[in-house]
Design a protein around this motif. Structure first.
Motif, PDB file in Angstrom:
ATOM      1  N   PHE A 191       0.849  -1.088  -0.419  1.00 21.14           N
ATOM      2  CA  PHE A 191      -0.389   0.129  -0.300  1.00 21.14           C
ATOM      3  C   PHE A 191       1.030   1.453   0.353  1.00 21.14           C
ATOM      4  O   PHE A 191       1.677   1.429   0.927  1.00 21.14           O
ATOM      5  N   ILE A 192       0.338   2.323  -0.310  1.00 22.95           N
ATOM      6  CA  ILE A 192       1.107   3.663  -0.750  1.00 22.95           C
ATOM      7  C   ILE A 192       0.118   4.434  -0.948  1.00 22.95           C
ATOM      8  O   ILE A 192      -0.476   4.781  -2.109  1.00 22.95           O
ATOM      9  N   GLY A 193       0.208   5.397  -0.056  1.00 19.56           N
ATOM     10  CA  GLY A 193      -1.420   6.312  -0.345  1.00 19.56           C
ATOM     11  C   GLY A 193      -0.151   7.756   0.118  1.00 19.56           C
ATOM     12  O   GLY A 193       0.803   7.658   0.354  1.00 19.56           O
ATOM     13  N   PRO A 194      -0.604   9.344  -0.313  1.00 19.81           N
ATOM     14  CA  PRO A 194       0.036   9.742  -0.280  1.00 19.81           C
ATOM     15  C   PRO A 194       0.477  10.444   1.421  1.00 19.81           C
ATOM     16  O   PRO A 194       1.570  10.988   1.549  1.00 19.81           O
ATOM     17  N   HIS A 195       0.041  10.069   2.464  1.00 20.91           N
ATOM     18  CA  HIS A 195       0.151  10.113   3.372  1.00 20.91           C
ATOM     19  C   HIS A 195       1.929   8.897   3.792  1.00 20.91           C
ATOM     20  O   HIS A 195       2.333   9.337   4.954  1.00 20.91           O
ATOM     21  N   LYS A 196       0.977   7.866   3.240  1.00 25.86           N
ATOM     22  CA  LYS A 196       2.977   6.836   4.045  1.00 25.86           C
ATOM     23  C   LYS A 196       4.003   7.453   3.094  1.00 25.86           C
ATOM     24  O   LYS A 196       4.875   7.344   2.885  1.00 25.86           O
ATOM     25  N   LEU A 197       3.686   7.801   1.839  1.00 27.29           N
ATOM     26  CA  LEU A 197       4.739   8.241   0.622  1.00 27.29           C
ATOM     27  C   LEU A 197       5.284   9.685   1.567  1.00 27.29           C
ATOM     28  O   LEU A 197       6.350   9.599   1.803  1.00 27.29           O
ATOM     29  N   GLN A 198       5.003  10.329   1.652  1.00 30.97           N
ATOM     30  CA  GLN A 198       5.115  11.828   2.874  1.00 30.97           C
ATOM     31  C   GLN A 198       6.106  11.404   3.989  1.00 30.97           C
ATOM     32  O   GLN A 198       7.152  11.947   4.006  1.00 30.97           O
ATOM     33  N   LYS A 199       5.711  10.449   4.593  1.00 32.35           N
ATOM     34  CA  LYS A 199       6.220   9.607   5.696  1.00 32.35           C
ATOM     35  C   LYS A 199       7.723   9.059   5.431  1.00 32.35           C
ATOM     36  O   LYS A 199       8.791   9.299   5.954  1.00 32.35           O
TER      37      LYS A 199
END
Length: 171
Positions: free
Chosen positions: A24-32
């Protein structure tokens, strides 16, 4: 030689890497992931940043404005980012091409692969939690209400110092 790359290119690579590995890669996880990549790159490569942009101390954790602007359509529902593929290619092939296109050293490549194996497999909640207990983010938000916006930049120096201290503690 340690090379600095464009954050947009690295973010694209991360997205393809995650999709190639069924993660899974959503925008929040990408930022972190971008944040922790930069923090640990500073420690592992003698304070050399991987990319130039500094993260901002937003209420939902460290964020890079340029990456938010590119992927904001995924933001409100924290949808998976599933990029398109060229005809006849798969995510793994595209991921390899993108890694080669970064033009980084073999040491940086090994570092990135190890970091993505660690942080990429974390749940969204876990990686957000880690960013919220991170000292540089908290220090940068000092005096700002929990639900208040903040665009203060998190310094590379504090990211380096705090993560170096973690590294020495764990060693």
């Amino acid at each position: 030689m340690i090379k600095m790359i464009r954050i947009e290119d690295y973010a694209k690579f991360v997205i393809y890497y995650m999709n190639a590995n069924g993660l899974f890669i959503g925008p929040h996880k990408l930022q972190k992931i971008l944040y922790f990549t930069q923090a640990w790159h500073l420690v592992n490569f003698n304070q050399h940043p991987l990319f130039e942009e500094q993260p901002e101390a937003w209420m939902n954790g460290p964020n890079y404005r340029s990456i938010y602007n590119i992927y904001k359509k995924y933001w409100t529902r924290n949808k998976d980012i599933i990029p398109p593929l060229e005809e006849g290619k798969d995510y793994a092939d595209t991921c390899k091409e993108l890694m080669m296109g970064l033009g980084i050293s073999t040491e940086q490549e090994a570092f990135i692969n190890e970091l993505l194996q660690e942080y990429g497999t974390m749940t969204n909640g876990m990686i957000i939690y880690l960013s919220h207990v991170d000292k540089p983010w908290n220090e940068t938000r000092e005096g700002i209400g929990v639900l208040d916006s903040c665009i203060r930049k998190i310094s590379f120096e504090r990211m380096y110092e705090c993560n170096l201290a973690k590294y020495k503690k764990d060693a």
